[in-house]
Design a protein around this motif. Sequence first.
Motif, PDB file in Angstrom:
ATOM      1  N   LEU A  30      58.857 -36.057  63.179  1.00 29.89           N
ATOM      2  CA  LEU A  30      58.504 -34.638  63.154  1.00 29.89           C
ATOM      3  C   LEU A  30      56.997 -34.430  63.204  1.00 29.89           C
ATOM      4  O   LEU A  30      56.513 -33.468  63.817  1.00 29.89           O
ATOM      5  N   LEU A  31      56.243 -35.344  62.577  1.00 31.26           N
ATOM      6  CA  LEU A  31      54.788 -35.265  62.663  1.00 31.26           C
ATOM      7  C   LEU A  31      54.329 -35.403  64.110  1.00 31.26           C
ATOM      8  O   LEU A  31      53.499 -34.616  64.595  1.00 31.26           O
ATOM      9  N   ALA A  32      54.877 -36.403  64.808  1.00 31.54           N
ATOM     10  CA  ALA A  32      54.520 -36.581  66.215  1.00 31.54           C
ATOM     11  C   ALA A  32      54.931 -35.363  67.041  1.00 31.54           C
ATOM     12  O   ALA A  32      54.183 -34.912  67.923  1.00 31.54           O
ATOM     13  N   ALA A  33      56.110 -34.808  66.752  1.00 28.57           N
ATOM     14  CA  ALA A  33      56.585 -33.642  67.499  1.00 28.57           C
ATOM     15  C   ALA A  33      55.672 -32.440  67.277  1.00 28.57           C
ATOM     16  O   ALA A  33      55.340 -31.710  68.223  1.00 28.57           O
ATOM     17  N   SER A  34      55.235 -32.230  66.030  1.00 30.34           N
ATOM     18  CA  SER A  34      54.370 -31.079  65.755  1.00 30.34           C
ATOM     19  C   SER A  34      53.032 -31.212  66.466  1.00 30.34           C
ATOM     20  O   SER A  34      52.486 -30.233  66.997  1.00 30.34           O
ATOM     21  N   ARG A  35      52.495 -32.422  66.502  1.00 26.89           N
ATOM     22  CA  ARG A  35      51.203 -32.615  67.172  1.00 26.89           C
ATOM     23  C   ARG A  35      51.342 -32.535  68.684  1.00 26.89           C
ATOM     24  O   ARG A  35      50.443 -32.041  69.370  1.00 26.89           O
ATOM     25  N   LEU A  36      52.437 -33.004  69.206  1.00 31.05           N
ATOM     26  CA  LEU A  36      52.663 -32.865  70.644  1.00 31.05           C
ATOM     27  C   LEU A  36      52.836 -31.397  71.023  1.00 31.05           C
ATOM     28  O   LEU A  36      52.363 -30.963  72.081  1.00 31.05           O
ATOM     29  N   GLY A  46      58.228 -27.421  59.333  1.00 32.53           N
ATOM     30  CA  GLY A  46      57.549 -26.136  59.324  1.00 32.53           C
ATOM     31  C   GLY A  46      56.462 -26.053  60.375  1.00 32.53           C
ATOM     32  O   GLY A  46      56.287 -25.021  61.035  1.00 32.53           O
ATOM     33  N   GLN A  47      55.729 -27.148  60.586  1.00 31.92           N
ATOM     34  CA  GLN A  47      54.682 -27.134  61.589  1.00 31.92           C
ATOM     35  C   GLN A  47      55.260 -27.071  62.995  1.00 31.92           C
ATOM     36  O   GLN A  47      54.681 -26.445  63.884  1.00 31.92           O
ATOM     37  N   VAL A  48      56.405 -27.723  63.205  1.00 32.78           N
ATOM     38  CA  VAL A  48      57.088 -27.627  64.499  1.00 32.78           C
ATOM     39  C   VAL A  48      57.481 -26.180  64.778  1.00 32.78           C
ATOM     40  O   VAL A  48      57.256 -25.650  65.878  1.00 32.78           O
ATOM     41  N   VAL A  49      58.067 -25.517  63.766  1.00 35.48           N
ATOM     42  CA  VAL A  49      58.465 -24.116  63.921  1.00 35.48           C
ATOM     43  C   VAL A  49      57.246 -23.246  64.215  1.00 35.48           C
ATOM     44  O   VAL A  49      57.279 -22.356  65.076  1.00 35.48           O
ATOM     45  N   PHE A  50      56.141 -23.507  63.513  1.00 35.56           N
ATOM     46  CA  PHE A  50      54.914 -22.722  63.713  1.00 35.56           C
ATOM     47  C   PHE A  50      54.406 -22.857  65.152  1.00 35.56           C
ATOM     48  O   PHE A  50      54.102 -21.855  65.811  1.00 35.56           O
ATOM     49  N   ASN A  51      54.336 -24.075  65.656  1.00 33.41           N
ATOM     50  CA  ASN A  51      53.837 -24.275  67.017  1.00 33.41           C
ATOM     51  C   ASN A  51      54.768 -23.684  68.069  1.00 33.41           C
ATOM     52  O   ASN A  51      54.309 -23.172  69.095  1.00 33.41           O
ATOM     53  N   LEU A  52      56.061 -23.738  67.818  1.00 35.66           N
ATOM     54  CA  LEU A  52      56.997 -23.111  68.756  1.00 35.66           C
ATOM     55  C   LEU A  52      56.769 -21.602  68.826  1.00 35.66           C
ATOM     56  O   LEU A  52      56.822 -21.000  69.908  1.00 35.66           O
TER      57      LEU A  52
END
Length: 494
Positions: free
Chosen positions: A13-19, A158-164
């Motif tokens: 998930l960390l990698a996904a959020s940064r990508l 949460g960071q993934v949701v934020f970036n989306l």
Amino acid sequence: MSMLRIFSLSLLLLAASRLLGLVRDVVVATQFGLSGHADAALVVLSFPDLAVSLLWGAAIPAVMVPRMAGRDTAHIAAEGARWSRLAALLFILAGMIVWWGRLAIVHLLAPGLNAPEAALAAQTLGWSALVALPAGAVAMVGNAMLQAQGRLQWQYTGQVVFNLGLIGGLIVAAQTGQFAWVAGGVVIAALARLLLMRRASRAALPAAAPGRTWPDAASLHSLGLALAASGLTVLYTLAARALMSDAGPGQLGVFQYAQRVGELPLHTVFAVASALALARLSAAESQGDSARAQLETRQWLRAMLWLSALIALAGMVAAPGVIRLLFGWGRMTAEAQQQVTEAMRWILLLLPLQAAQLVLATRLNSHRRIADQVLGYGAGLAALALVGALLPVTSWRGLAAYGAAWGAATAVLWWRLARHQADAQWRNAAVLLAALLVLAAAGAALRLMPLPWALDLALAAVLLAAGVWALLRFDPLGRLVRDRYTSRRLRRAA
């Protein structure tokens, strides 16, 4: 869920959020190119998270987690409620201050914007800050509560949701031509992350029992020190972007895109490396084995220096191809791509300094020597300001100042840790210096003798594969990673 599964899912998930953060910048670049509108969008999109990180999010876990870890659920719920109240109060006020001074803030963050674009960015920033700042600060409290409960995967979700949410707002703004949708995306993203964090952090907790309304004085004092240490590095990015923006519209975007792509691999890898190394350092400290702790520090620092140099060298070679694949669409011209490529190579040159800083700061933090970190980061900020003031207004002034900041911070942190441990680590200092010289020479050679971008990518892949093989074979921590992976694979086969 087992700790191994939580760790693996958290890394994914960390990698996904940064990508997704990279995808967000790609959308800005392809829709707006290198222009004042692109710089305005980047300021609006990044300001809430940078401000919350500077004033809250980077330090609050360091204060809250030690006070909640291992405690009962009622205590965690009460602490979370107190810090949430404080976060909401402080950042509602902060949002109102941003609204009142929105135009001045935009001029400070992006002085190269012309008057219409600055006014557009200011209006959008003001509206989004009223919601995004308090929502982001309270969400960071939820992050700390989740860390204390060992549920790390939710903070990255949460960071993934934020970036989306940000990407969605950008796409709607580009398709409709309504820049206000950038602010709409920020607001929706911040609220969605807040709701997710509150639901996840309180899912297994009882209602907070009546008690103190606000955190105690000792906690607030610790928060002040932690903020001074962690917030200064965020200022490096903000100040360097402002210096770049001085050179004209689009230059802030050059720095943003180059930094996003160039630093992403190191900071993602560091999350993995620190998880492997910190447990060993902590075990040595708890057993009073200072000699072993020093040995572990030397090995970890050497491994991170070699790894960062490898990533930087491969990235320098691959830079034209990577930038073409990511940004070679829409309104990004060939000249714009070349500017980002050159800036990215400079950012990559700084990776060994950043790797050293990450290890040194973590080691100092394990001794609770936050004042030394404040001294180091403050020296870096002073160096950045001095270089920015002395150099003329050019497209490379911000990059030079950014490099001076990391150089000064790393030197001071190295000195403080050497004095504390009575170990200057001269061999690792020689490795750092050699890596910087090799990377500088490689960058100059690549600029003088450019290769076809497809050949760049192939050569970079070969360099990266050979370097990883060498680290796994010859570096002590590399061998540890290899042996753990091999033993786990053999157990599964059995």
